[in-house]
Design an enzyme around this catalytic site. Structure first.
Site, PDB file in Angstrom:
ATOM      1  N   ARG A 128       7.512  -2.729  -3.538  1.00 20.73           N
ATOM      2  CA  ARG A 128       7.447  -4.121  -4.006  1.00 20.73           C
ATOM      3  C   ARG A 128       6.015  -4.608  -4.180  1.00 20.73           C
ATOM      4  NH1 ARG A 128      11.910  -3.558  -0.678  1.00 20.73           N
ATOM      5  NH2 ARG A 128      13.870  -4.106  -1.703  1.00 20.73           N
ATOM      6  N   GLU A 151       9.243   2.812  13.587  1.00 20.70           N
ATOM      7  CA  GLU A 151      10.032   2.508  14.776  1.00 20.70           C
ATOM      8  C   GLU A 151      10.477   3.780  15.486  1.00 20.70           C
ATOM      9  OE1 GLU A 151      13.771  -0.348  16.008  1.00 20.70           O
ATOM     10  OE2 GLU A 151      13.053  -0.311  13.944  1.00 20.70           O
TER      11      GLU A 151
END
Length: 181
Positions: free
Chosen positions: A64, A101
């Site tokens: 994006r 993560e």
């Protein structure tokens, strides 16, 4: 009280609960990109503080950040540099590893994408924990970029990403903050 810009953006950003896992509110910007008014206002607001300044390059984080960064580069008469996931660029690259993560990933850019000393604005759609943006800052600095700002449409301040970039001495510009994630 919210501004008309905030109202326009909130209305144009889709929130998807429990994606990609339970308890997460995913902030989805394709509806904003498809809304000509919201997209234009976002780009105008992101570039406004830098109009008239010397900006050599906009560095956009995949994917994006490519869309936002291309539009910003156009308005600022600057070049555009893509920052991509490892293995996507065909020419000689520089690379940095960063934590996710559940593991590690790498991002890279062309070694000649930025000349040392060039003034660069980093851009992506959202700043959350800041891991990807922090890695991009390190990557750009590795080749000598002068990062004058990092810009994002959305800030998730509870996750600390903005503070992480500011601790690196990078001014951060965001258009809207969503509490909670």
């Amino acid at each position: 009280m919210r501004s008309s810009l905030e109202d326009t953006l909130i209305e144009a950003i889709r929130t998807i609960p429990d994606y990609p896992k339970p308890g997460i509110l995913f902030r989805d910007i394709p509806p904003l990109l498809g809304n000509a008014r919201a997209f234009r206002r976002s780009i105008d607001e992101l570039v406004h503080p830098y109009a008239g300044q010397k900006v050599d390059k906009i560095a956009g984080i995949e994917a994006r950040g490519f869309i936002l960064g291309g539009a910003m580069a156009h308005q600022l008469s600057a070049g555009f540099v893509p920052i991509r996931k490892k293995g996507k660029l065909p020419h000689e690259t520089v690379r940095v590893a960063y934590s996710l993560e559940y593991g590690l990933d790498e991002m890279e850019m062309h070694k000649d994408g930025v000349v040392p000393g060039e003034k660069v604005i980093l851009v992506d759609d959202l700043i959350a924990t800041g891991g990807t943006a922090e890695a991009a800052v390190k990557l750009l600095r590795q080749i000598g970029a002068d990062i004058i700002a990092a810009c994002f449409v959305i800030d998730l301040p509870d996750l600390g990403g903005r503070a992480k970039l500011e601790a690196l001495g990078v001014p951060v510009r965001t258009l809207i903050a969503f509490e909670g994630h």
